[in-house]
Scaffold this motif. Sequence first.
Motif, PDB file in Angstrom:
ATOM      1  N   LEU A  53      54.222  38.107  49.020  1.00 36.54           N
ATOM      2  CA  LEU A  53      55.550  37.741  48.521  1.00 36.54           C
ATOM      3  C   LEU A  53      55.599  37.811  46.999  1.00 36.54           C
ATOM      4  CD1 LEU A  53      56.439  34.719  50.826  1.00 36.54           C
ATOM      5  CD2 LEU A  53      57.514  36.977  50.816  1.00 36.54           C
ATOM      6  N   GLU A  54      54.523  37.382  46.348  1.00 36.66           N
ATOM      7  CA  GLU A  54      54.481  37.426  44.886  1.00 36.66           C
ATOM      8  C   GLU A  54      54.485  38.863  44.376  1.00 36.66           C
ATOM      9  OE1 GLU A  54      52.276  33.168  43.994  1.00 36.66           O
ATOM     10  OE2 GLU A  54      51.064  34.996  43.919  1.00 36.66           O
ATOM     11  N   ILE A  55      53.773  39.751  45.057  1.00 32.77           N
ATOM     12  CA  ILE A  55      53.773  41.160  44.647  1.00 32.77           C
ATOM     13  C   ILE A  55      55.159  41.773  44.851  1.00 32.77           C
ATOM     14  CG2 ILE A  55      52.873  43.452  45.221  1.00 32.77           C
ATOM     15  CD1 ILE A  55      50.159  42.024  45.765  1.00 32.77           C
ATOM     16  N   LEU A  56      55.780  41.483  45.983  1.00 33.02           N
ATOM     17  CA  LEU A  56      57.134  41.985  46.229  1.00 33.02           C
ATOM     18  C   LEU A  56      58.121  41.452  45.192  1.00 33.02           C
ATOM     19  CD1 LEU A  56      57.283  41.758  50.121  1.00 33.02           C
ATOM     20  CD2 LEU A  56      57.201  43.836  48.725  1.00 33.02           C
ATOM     21  N   LEU A  76      68.466  39.090  43.074  1.00 36.15           N
ATOM     22  CA  LEU A  76      68.031  38.580  44.380  1.00 36.15           C
ATOM     23  C   LEU A  76      66.541  38.242  44.355  1.00 36.15           C
ATOM     24  CD1 LEU A  76      70.007  40.911  46.811  1.00 36.15           C
ATOM     25  CD2 LEU A  76      70.411  38.484  46.353  1.00 36.15           C
ATOM     26  N   ALA A  77      65.751  39.091  43.706  1.00 33.48           N
ATOM     27  CA  ALA A  77      64.318  38.807  43.555  1.00 33.48           C
ATOM     28  C   ALA A  77      64.116  37.544  42.725  1.00 33.48           C
ATOM     29  CB  ALA A  77      63.599  39.990  42.922  1.00 33.48           C
ATOM     30  N   ALA A  78      64.940  37.370  41.697  1.00 32.70           N
ATOM     31  CA  ALA A  78      64.838  36.169  40.858  1.00 32.70           C
ATOM     32  C   ALA A  78      65.160  34.912  41.668  1.00 32.70           C
ATOM     33  CB  ALA A  78      65.766  36.286  39.647  1.00 32.70           C
ATOM     34  N   VAL A  79      66.122  35.002  42.572  1.00 34.10           N
ATOM     35  CA  VAL A  79      66.423  33.865  43.455  1.00 34.10           C
ATOM     36  C   VAL A  79      65.215  33.592  44.354  1.00 34.10           C
ATOM     37  CG1 VAL A  79      67.845  33.099  45.407  1.00 34.10           C
ATOM     38  CG2 VAL A  79      68.917  34.153  43.405  1.00 34.10           C
ATOM     39  N   GLY A  80      64.603  34.647  44.859  1.00 33.69           N
ATOM     40  CA  GLY A  80      63.406  34.482  45.681  1.00 33.69           C
ATOM     41  C   GLY A  80      62.278  33.806  44.917  1.00 33.69           C
ATOM     42  N   LEU A  83      63.047  30.113  44.584  1.00 39.20           N
ATOM     43  CA  LEU A  83      62.777  29.407  45.843  1.00 39.20           C
ATOM     44  C   LEU A  83      61.274  29.227  46.061  1.00 39.20           C
ATOM     45  CD1 LEU A  83      65.424  31.097  48.176  1.00 39.20           C
ATOM     46  CD2 LEU A  83      65.480  28.776  47.237  1.00 39.20           C
ATOM     47  N   LEU A  84      60.509  30.270  45.773  1.00 45.37           N
ATOM     48  CA  LEU A  84      59.051  30.186  45.892  1.00 45.37           C
ATOM     49  C   LEU A  84      58.497  29.110  44.965  1.00 45.37           C
ATOM     50  CD1 LEU A  84      56.773  31.661  47.442  1.00 45.37           C
ATOM     51  CD2 LEU A  84      56.562  33.176  45.478  1.00 45.37           C
ATOM     52  N   ILE A 107      58.730  28.168  35.425  1.00 44.99           N
ATOM     53  CA  ILE A 107      58.954  29.491  36.014  1.00 44.99           C
ATOM     54  C   ILE A 107      60.248  29.483  36.828  1.00 44.99           C
ATOM     55  CG2 ILE A 107      58.055  31.187  37.656  1.00 44.99           C
ATOM     56  CD1 ILE A 107      55.221  30.291  36.729  1.00 44.99           C
ATOM     57  N   LEU A 108      60.511  28.397  37.550  1.00 48.69           N
ATOM     58  CA  LEU A 108      61.745  28.270  38.322  1.00 48.69           C
ATOM     59  C   LEU A 108      62.962  28.386  37.403  1.00 48.69           C
ATOM     60  CD1 LEU A 108      62.462  25.756  41.147  1.00 48.69           C
ATOM     61  CD2 LEU A 108      64.135  26.141  39.371  1.00 48.69           C
TER      62      LEU A 108
END
Length: 126
Positions: A53-56, A76-80, A83-84, A107-108
């Motif tokens: 998930l971190e690589i994606l 969208l990746a930034a939202v992911g 959330l992570l 980081i969030l």
Amino acid sequence: MNIALWGIAGLLAVLFLASGVAKLVQSKEKLVASGMGALEGFGPGTVKVIGMLEILAAVGLVLPALLEVAPVLVPLAAVGVALLMAGASVTHLRRGETQGVVVTLTILVLAAVLAWARFGPQSFEG
């Protein structure tokens, strides 16, 4: 502002790429011994999924905009990522790891700023 957002995206991408690769190539035990104690509560398979998930996320933060193909994937990746990091913050909080909470919340916030700006006033549209 655009340069600052690219800087944030690049920084997050480098952090997540390095962290994700480490989680994929190293054993859980080695990661825990190297200071990633929060991974103790997770199975080896879960650690590998988090790494993937971190690589994606790293790829999604920069590649769509660089290639000018579906740049909406950047926010969208930034939202992911946000959330992570929310989940990581909870994990660090439960373990009483104050420094981990501070890092993950920082980081969030960076990811949330990137998502807000790329969805709104600094979108890649127009």
